[in-house]
Scaffold this motif. Structure first.
Motif, PDB file in Angstrom:
ATOM      1  N   ARG A  15       0.662   8.994  -5.702  1.00 53.87           N
ATOM      2  CA  ARG A  15      -0.709   9.490  -5.668  1.00 53.87           C
ATOM      3  C   ARG A  15      -1.615   8.654  -6.586  1.00 53.87           C
ATOM      4  N   ARG A  16      -1.100   8.273  -7.720  1.00 54.45           N
ATOM      5  CA  ARG A  16      -1.915   7.537  -8.685  1.00 54.45           C
ATOM      6  C   ARG A  16      -1.159   6.283  -9.158  1.00 54.45           C
ATOM      7  N   PRO A  17      -1.182   5.248  -8.353  1.00 57.98           N
ATOM      8  CA  PRO A  17      -0.503   4.016  -8.777  1.00 57.98           C
ATOM      9  C   PRO A  17      -1.162   3.449 -10.044  1.00 57.98           C
ATOM     10  N   SER A  29       2.883   0.232  -6.866  1.00 56.64           N
ATOM     11  CA  SER A  29       2.047   0.020  -5.664  1.00 56.64           C
ATOM     12  C   SER A  29       2.719   0.679  -4.464  1.00 56.64           C
ATOM     13  N   VAL A  30       1.900   1.062  -3.502  1.00 56.71           N
ATOM     14  CA  VAL A  30       2.379   1.781  -2.322  1.00 56.71           C
ATOM     15  C   VAL A  30       2.382   0.842  -1.119  1.00 56.71           C
ATOM     16  N   ILE A  31       3.476   0.870  -0.350  1.00 58.43           N
ATOM     17  CA  ILE A  31       3.603   0.027   0.855  1.00 58.43           C
ATOM     18  C   ILE A  31       3.898   0.934   2.052  1.00 58.43           C
ATOM     19  N   ASP A  32       3.143   0.765   3.090  1.00 54.10           N
ATOM     20  CA  ASP A  32       3.392   1.473   4.350  1.00 54.10           C
ATOM     21  C   ASP A  32       3.998   0.468   5.324  1.00 54.10           C
ATOM     22  N   ALA A  33       5.204   0.725   5.732  1.00 52.67           N
ATOM     23  CA  ALA A  33       5.896  -0.192   6.658  1.00 52.67           C
ATOM     24  C   ALA A  33       6.917   0.594   7.473  1.00 52.67           C
ATOM     25  N   GLY A  34       6.998   0.244   8.778  1.00 47.02           N
ATOM     26  CA  GLY A  34       7.996   0.892   9.649  1.00 47.02           C
ATOM     27  C   GLY A  34       7.822   2.392   9.750  1.00 47.02           C
ATOM     28  N   GLY A  35       6.587   2.880   9.593  1.00 51.71           N
ATOM     29  CA  GLY A  35       6.334   4.308   9.720  1.00 51.71           C
ATOM     30  C   GLY A  35       6.701   5.104   8.489  1.00 51.71           C
ATOM     31  N   ARG A  36       7.064   4.419   7.411  1.00 52.33           N
ATOM     32  CA  ARG A  36       7.408   5.134   6.187  1.00 52.33           C
ATOM     33  C   ARG A  36       6.576   4.562   5.026  1.00 52.33           C
ATOM     34  N   THR A  37       6.532   5.337   3.981  1.00 52.49           N
ATOM     35  CA  THR A  37       5.763   4.935   2.788  1.00 52.49           C
ATOM     36  C   THR A  37       6.736   4.696   1.627  1.00 52.49           C
ATOM     37  N   TYR A  38       6.547   3.582   0.959  1.00 51.40           N
ATOM     38  CA  TYR A  38       7.438   3.204  -0.141  1.00 51.40           C
ATOM     39  C   TYR A  38       6.622   3.014  -1.439  1.00 51.40           C
TER      40      TYR A  38
END
Length: 466
Positions: free
Chosen positions: A118-120, A137-146
């Motif tokens: 929520r708060r990187p 940091s947040v990564i959105d890839a392959g339909g998932r969030t990392y």
């Protein structure tokens, strides 16, 4: 103990220099720390952004994909993945972690993973192997969030700051010590003209009012002081000159009426009938007139001496023989007063000077000693030599002089405390004449005395070496 002006200037200079040095050191340390922090953050941001480009999700499994044959990519990925870990942002499950990060104990709970999602943010963490700065940091890839965490070591930054602190801890005291030595030297150079001015001022006495202080021509504050002092000397010389002219004129004017008065008294003693009481009164009047005449003669003699009207006829003078002869002549006078007068001869001591004036020196010092030494006392006259100096010493066991008055006994008309002045008659001119004679013979005269313990006058003259 009051510190000298040079010491105070040195301390002020060292204190100001120390404060400025410490302030510069503190500012430099903070600027360096800020710049190193900025460099670390910039580097971390670059590594994080770059690593985003190398993360791939294949068959639901994220991985870092790059071309090992490309040295630039390999070097970058090696640096970026030294400290990194990847979480499933929804479940908080750890998916990837670098080998170097595993033993550091940087574990996150699922709640912490969701909070960073929520708060990187970027934070510093202390581990067992040193400090790290970690980015989230947040990564959105392959339909998932990392959630991707990338770290860099802060050890190089901390090492630089520690070495800088050591440099300050060693350099500041060393620079301060150097500043004290430099400041003392600079203060000495700056105050040297003032010391020279002070020495020149001390050399000017009442007999040397024609002297002037040197003006360097620099036009600075010291020249202003010298000019102002010279102007004061001019006014003082003028005032003293008028006083001398007045005393000389007064003495001249008194001589004739005194001579006439003495003649009248003597005539009346020869012609007018008188009883014994009248004769005693007239004899007393003649005695007082003689004292007044002697005083006038001394005033005129000093006036002529200070005006440079008396010449010194120098010859080789056996100072020891001269003093011994005078002691023999004066001994009956001392004995009549109940005093013991003796002479101590330290070999043949010759000086270059005027024998008549040197006799006056011995006689005046002996007269002074006899006046102020009570019955049963002793007076010792000694002549000796050491190296290139001849010494004439007149020591008595009389009433002595207060140390505060001793420095003024050679001034004209100076009389010490009332108790001493009441012992004998005198105008305070004998020692002034002695000092003038000694000065003209390029010597000096000193006095050592204590109340009740007598006085010792020492005349030091250049010795005539055969």
């Amino acid at each position: 103990m009051i510190p000298t002006l040079r010491s105070r200037l040195t301390l002020v200079y060292a204190a100001v220099f120390g404060v400025v040095l410490i302030a510069i050191g503190a500012i430099s340390y903070n600027v360096l720390a800020y710049q190193l922090d900025a460099d670390v953050s910039t580097n971390l941001a670059g590594l994080t952004r770059g690593l985003h480009g190398y993360l791939r999700v294949a068959d639901g499994a994220p991985a870092v994909v790059f071309d090992p044959a490309d040295p630039a990519q390999a070097a970058f990925v090696d640096e970026a993945t030294r400290y990194y870990q990847l979480f499933d942002a929804a479940s908080g499950e750890l998916i990837l972690r670098s080998t170097a990060l595993a033993p550091l104990g940087l574990e996150l709970t699922p709640a912490e993973v969701r909070q960073f999602r929520r708060r990187p943010s970027t934070f510093d963490v202390q581990t067992d192997y040193g400090r790290l700065r970690v980015s989230n940091s947040v990564i959105d890839a392959g339909g998932r969030t990392y959630l991707l965490q990338v770290g860099v070591s802060l050890e190089p930054r901390d090492a630089v700051l520690e070495r800088f602190l050591i440099l300050l801890a060693v350099g500041v005291p060393a620079a301060l010590v150097a500043a004290i030595f430099v400041g003392r030297w600079a203060a000495g150079v700056a105050l040297r003209p003032l010391s020279q001015l002070s020495a020149a001022t001390r050399g000017i006495d009442i007999a040397g009012l024609r002297q002037r202080l040197p003006v360097r021509g620099a036009g600075d504050e010291l020249d202003d002081v010298a000019i102002a002092f010279n102007e004061t000397l001019s006014r003082l010389e003028h005032a003293v000159g008028e006083m001398r002219q007045f005393s000389t004129a007064l003495a001249h004017e008194l001589r004739t009426p005194l001579a006439a008065l003495r003649g009248d008294i003597e005539l009346s003693m020869l012609t007018a009938p008188a009883d014994d009481e009248a004769r005693r009164r007239r004899a007393g009047q003649l005695e007082e007139i003689d004292k007044l005449k002697a005083l006038i003669e001394r005033i005129l003699l000093l006036a002529r001496a200070e005006a440079g009207e008396i010449a010194i006829h120098e010859t080789d003078v056996d100072l020891a023989a001269l003093a011994e002869t005078l002691v023999e002549q004066i001994e009956p006078v001392a004995r009549a007063k109940g005093l013991t007068l003796r002479f101590e001869r330290g070999g043949d001591v010759a000086v270059r000077g005027d024998a008549d004036w040197l006799k006056r020196v011995v006689l005046n010092l002996l007269d002074n000693a006899i006046k102020f030494t009570g019955e049963g006392g002793a007076i010792t006259v000694a002549v000796s030599s050491r190296d290139a100096e001849a010494r004439l010493t007149v020591r008595d066991t009389g009433i002595g002089i207060d140390p505060a008055d001793a420095a003024h006994v050679f001034e004209r008309f100076f009389r010490a405390d009332p108790a001493r002045s009441s012992v004998v008659d005198g105008a305070g001119l004998g020692l002034s004449l002695v000092k003038w004679i000694v000065d003209r013979h390029h010597g000096r005269i000193d006095v050592e005395t204590r109340p009740g313990e007598g006085a010792t006058f020492t005349v030091t003259l250049p010795r005539q070496v055969k």
